[in-house]
Design a protein around this motif. Structure first.
Motif, PDB file in Angstrom:
ATOM      1  N   UNK A   1       0.810  -1.171   0.321  1.00 20.34           N
ATOM      2  CA  UNK A   1      -0.027   0.072   0.037  1.00 20.34           C
ATOM      3  C   UNK A   1       0.854   1.344   0.086  1.00 20.34           C
ATOM      4  N   UNK A   2       2.173   1.085   0.210  1.00 17.93           N
ATOM      5  CA  UNK A   2       3.070   2.198   0.295  1.00 17.93           C
ATOM      6  C   UNK A   2       2.460   3.390   1.124  1.00 17.93           C
ATOM      7  N   UNK A   3       2.086   2.948   2.411  1.00 18.15           N
ATOM      8  CA  UNK A   3       1.547   4.009   3.298  1.00 18.15           C
ATOM      9  C   UNK A   3       2.572   4.564   4.146  1.00 18.15           C
ATOM     10  N   UNK A   4       3.426   5.458   3.563  1.00 19.13           N
ATOM     11  CA  UNK A   4       4.784   5.834   4.186  1.00 19.13           C
ATOM     12  C   UNK A   4       4.327   7.146   5.230  1.00 19.13           C
ATOM     13  N   UNK A   5       4.965   7.108   6.402  1.00 17.40           N
ATOM     14  CA  UNK A   5       5.067   8.249   7.271  1.00 17.40           C
ATOM     15  C   UNK A   5       6.129   8.938   7.152  1.00 17.40           C
ATOM     16  N   UNK A   6       6.170  10.197   6.833  1.00 17.37           N
ATOM     17  CA  UNK A   6       7.335  10.996   6.516  1.00 17.37           C
ATOM     18  C   UNK A   6       7.892  11.951   7.784  1.00 17.37           C
ATOM     19  N   UNK A   7       9.425  11.994   7.891  1.00 20.35           N
ATOM     20  CA  UNK A   7       9.771  12.886   8.986  1.00 20.35           C
ATOM     21  C   UNK A   7      10.472  14.026   8.353  1.00 20.35           C
ATOM     22  N   UNK A   8      11.316  14.705   9.476  1.00 22.90           N
ATOM     23  CA  UNK A   8      11.708  15.928   9.109  1.00 22.90           C
ATOM     24  C   UNK A   8      12.565  15.958   7.890  1.00 22.90           C
ATOM     25  N   UNK A   9      13.505  14.937   8.102  1.00 23.54           N
ATOM     26  CA  UNK A   9      14.653  14.899   7.009  1.00 23.54           C
ATOM     27  C   UNK A   9      14.117  14.383   5.439  1.00 23.54           C
ATOM     28  N   UNK A  10      12.863  13.930   5.545  1.00 18.64           N
ATOM     29  CA  UNK A  10      12.139  13.907   4.340  1.00 18.64           C
ATOM     30  C   UNK A  10      11.821  15.174   3.496  1.00 18.64           C
ATOM     31  N   UNK A  11      11.447  15.890   4.711  1.00 20.02           N
ATOM     32  CA  UNK A  11      10.833  17.197   4.062  1.00 20.02           C
ATOM     33  C   UNK A  11      11.961  17.788   3.525  1.00 20.02           C
TER      34      UNK A  11
ATOM     35  N   UNK B   1      -8.531  13.881   6.759  1.00 15.75           N
ATOM     36  CA  UNK B   1      -7.352  14.288   6.237  1.00 15.75           C
ATOM     37  C   UNK B   1      -6.258  15.068   6.844  1.00 15.75           C
ATOM     38  N   UNK B   2      -5.042  14.621   6.821  1.00 17.23           N
ATOM     39  CA  UNK B   2      -3.967  15.499   7.520  1.00 17.23           C
ATOM     40  C   UNK B   2      -3.054  15.497   6.660  1.00 17.23           C
ATOM     41  N   UNK B   3      -1.829  16.545   7.083  1.00 12.26           N
ATOM     42  CA  UNK B   3      -0.645  16.873   6.131  1.00 12.26           C
ATOM     43  C   UNK B   3       0.519  16.367   6.935  1.00 12.26           C
ATOM     44  N   UNK B   4       1.286  15.675   5.933  1.00 12.18           N
ATOM     45  CA  UNK B   4       2.631  15.069   6.411  1.00 12.18           C
ATOM     46  C   UNK B   4       3.593  16.346   6.320  1.00 12.18           C
ATOM     47  N   UNK B   5       4.844  15.916   7.037  1.00  9.73           N
ATOM     48  CA  UNK B   5       6.061  16.899   7.047  1.00  9.73           C
ATOM     49  C   UNK B   5       6.191  17.331   5.455  1.00  9.73           C
TER      50      UNK B   5
ATOM     51  N   UNK C   1       4.541  17.918   2.904  1.00  9.27           N
ATOM     52  CA  UNK C   1       3.419  18.756   2.404  1.00  9.27           C
ATOM     53  C   UNK C   1       4.003  20.279   2.455  1.00  9.27           C
ATOM     54  N   UNK C   2       4.557  20.644   3.581  1.00 12.76           N
ATOM     55  CA  UNK C   2       5.021  22.285   3.649  1.00 12.76           C
ATOM     56  C   UNK C   2       5.880  22.841   2.451  1.00 12.76           C
TER      57      UNK C   2
END
Length: 508
Positions: free
Chosen positions: A325-335, A374-378, A380-381
């Motif tokens: 499903x590739x339901x990845x959760x991203x962190x700050x370094x990914x941003x 709906x919520x925004x991952x790191x 997104x910004x």
């Protein structure tokens, strides 16, 4: 003197990734030094039939967010907020097993198929006409990719006829019978997906792909001469990707408008090494740029071909695993990685005219839906800041920055920078990633043409640590605003550690 050199060498041994004294960085902005006009399609995206990208993402008729056609209103609104300009569909690996006629007409009669790309079943509840509906609601340009894996030449040209011919032919009249009298007018068409990869259904050699893609392109253009065609360029960098691109360009130059590139950044090492992953992206782009020039000369052509970087993102936790499903959760370094990709696309906008982040919602995406919210991952910004503020012209800037080294790269600047200029607003935007995990870096930003307004605004994306994430209940990473005073020709600013900062200032 000898004692000093010994001490200095010892410090370098103990702290190989750090400069001993953090010298001040210098960024020079000259609005006359223009790289090129920024194409709005640099802020594109991608939706594949994968995981909950389509079903449960853009389409969820049981949700309280569903509109009259079953599309999520919150996803539509956030797609508009992200200023997504062009949306690639339906794949991705999925497209190499997709037959578009399965997804038109009476929904109760559409077949359910096994998805050979990602596993599971495809209901075909969202097909051509429904995707066009979503695209119109979200105000994005549709970009279709045809099946050159298990598909045929006829299938591709018939799809163009169904979408783009007004009436009076079999497939145009079929569209009208299905309730869509006006043609969809799809301009952008991809000639297959990642055909260079052995993981792809219908994987081919560059020679075999070129032959099939040329014949497909001919038939599609004979249906609609105004379409834009994107050849499937390199995605498999473990193979001879230079040979692939060179063959495609040499053989297909006069039939295509773009060659695609794909790249994902995987965090398989330490933080500082991870943040160098995008260096190779800029190298790939410049190499392919030269291959395009070479092919243009060989073909004695007067037309231009550009790069469509139509898949890119950070992708680590679900890469190569069992979670399809590739339901990845991203962190700050990914941003920060996302911001670096976007810096690169601005610095290379003379040759990169389209870029599509993979993907829009739920699947390695900047936004997710959990518990019907709906919520925004790191990630997104930075995407939001670039898409909303970086328009007009990209500038060729001068940057001098403290640096660090990794096993692969030497003298990596801590500050990764791009800049844009919008003449109609007399506005300069300066985008800065500070890769330094622990230390702020002060920079003098100098205007080489005219002077800065007395006030500027800084938009900052940062967090308490590099591993911090967002969730459906908590936004630990978002945008903080700060007002800055300038001194006319200079802005002195301290860029926070592990941060992306966007400074917006008027010039006169």
């Amino acid at each position: 003197m000898k004692k000093y050199n010994l001490l200095f060498a010892s410090l370098l041994f103990l702290f190989p990734n750090e400069t001993i004294a953090q010298e001040r960085a210098i960024i020079k902005i000259d609005t006359d030094r223009v790289i090129d006009q920024i194409n709005p399609h640099l802020y594109g995206n991608f939706s594949e039939h994968l995981g909950q990208g389509i079903y449960g993402g853009i389409y969820d008729p049981k949700s309280i967010q569903a509109d009259e056609d079953g599309f999520r209103k919150d996803v539509i609104e956030q797609t508009k907020e992200l200023k997504v300009s062009i949306l690639r569909w339906p794949g991705g690996n999925f497209v190499s097993g997709y037959h578009w006629e399965d997804g038109i007409g009476d929904r109760s009669k559409r077949p359910t198929r096994i998805d050979l790309a990602w596993g599971g079943k495809e209901s075909n509840m969202i097909g051509t006409d429904e995707f066009i509906q979503f695209a119109r609601k979200a105000k994005v340009e549709p970009y279709f990719c045809v099946n050159l894996g298990t598909g045929s030449l006829d299938e591709a040209r018939n799809w163009v006829e169904y979408c783009n011919v007004e009436k009076g032919t079999y497939y145009s009249d079929l569209r009208r019978k299905n309730g869509f009298e006006k043609p969809h007018k799809v301009t952008y068409w991809g000639l297959g997906n990642e055909v260079d990869g052995p993981w792809q259904m219908g994987h081919k050699s560059p020679e075999d792909y070129s032959k099939m893609a040329i014949e497909t392109a001919k038939l599609m253009r004979w249906i609609d001469k105004d379409i834009k065609l994107i050849a499937s360029g390199s995605s498999n960098y473990d193979a001879d990707w230079n040979k692939w691109n060179r063959t495609i360009l040499d053989e297909m130059y006069n039939y295509i408008d773009y060659i695609s590139l794909h790249h994902y950044s995987h965090n398989t090492s330490d933080y500082y090494t991870y943040l160098t992953n995008t260096i190779e992206v800029e190298n790939y782009i410049r190499i392919v740029e030269q291959q395009i020039k070479e092919a243009k000369m060989k073909n004695r052509s007067s037309k231009d071909v550009f790069i469509a970087f139509d898949e890119w993102n950070a992708w680590t936790r679900t890469f190569g695993g069992t979670d399809n499903t590739l339901s990845e959760i991203y962190d700050l370094q990914d941003a920060l990685i996302v911001a670096q990709y976007l810096n690169i696309f601005l610095r290379t906008c003379d040759i990169v005219k389209m870029a599509n982040m993979a993907q829009l919602v739920n699947v390695i995406a900047p936004m997710r839906v959990d518990n019907d919210k709906l919520w925004k991952q790191t990630t997104y910004y930075p995407l939001y800041l670039f898409a909303n503020n970086c328009r007009g012209k990209a500038l060729d800037i001068y940057i001098k920055s403290p640096a660090y080294s990794t096993d692969k790269y030497k003298e990596v600047p801590y500050l990764d920078v791009s800049s844009t200029y919008e003449p109609s607003r007399n506005e300069v935007v300066i985008n800065v990633v500070n890769r330094n995990k622990d230390k702020a870096i002060t920079a003098d930003i100098l205007s080489q043409t005219g002077s800065f307004d007395k006030k500027a605004t800084a938009n900052i994306v940062s967090g308490a640590n590099i591993n911090i994430t967002n969730s459906v209940n908590e936004q630990n990473v978002d945008i903080k605003k700060e007002e800055i005073k300038t001194s006319g020709e200079k802005i002195t600013y301290s860029f926070a550690p592990r941060s992306f900062t966007q400074i917006i200032v008027k010039v006169k």
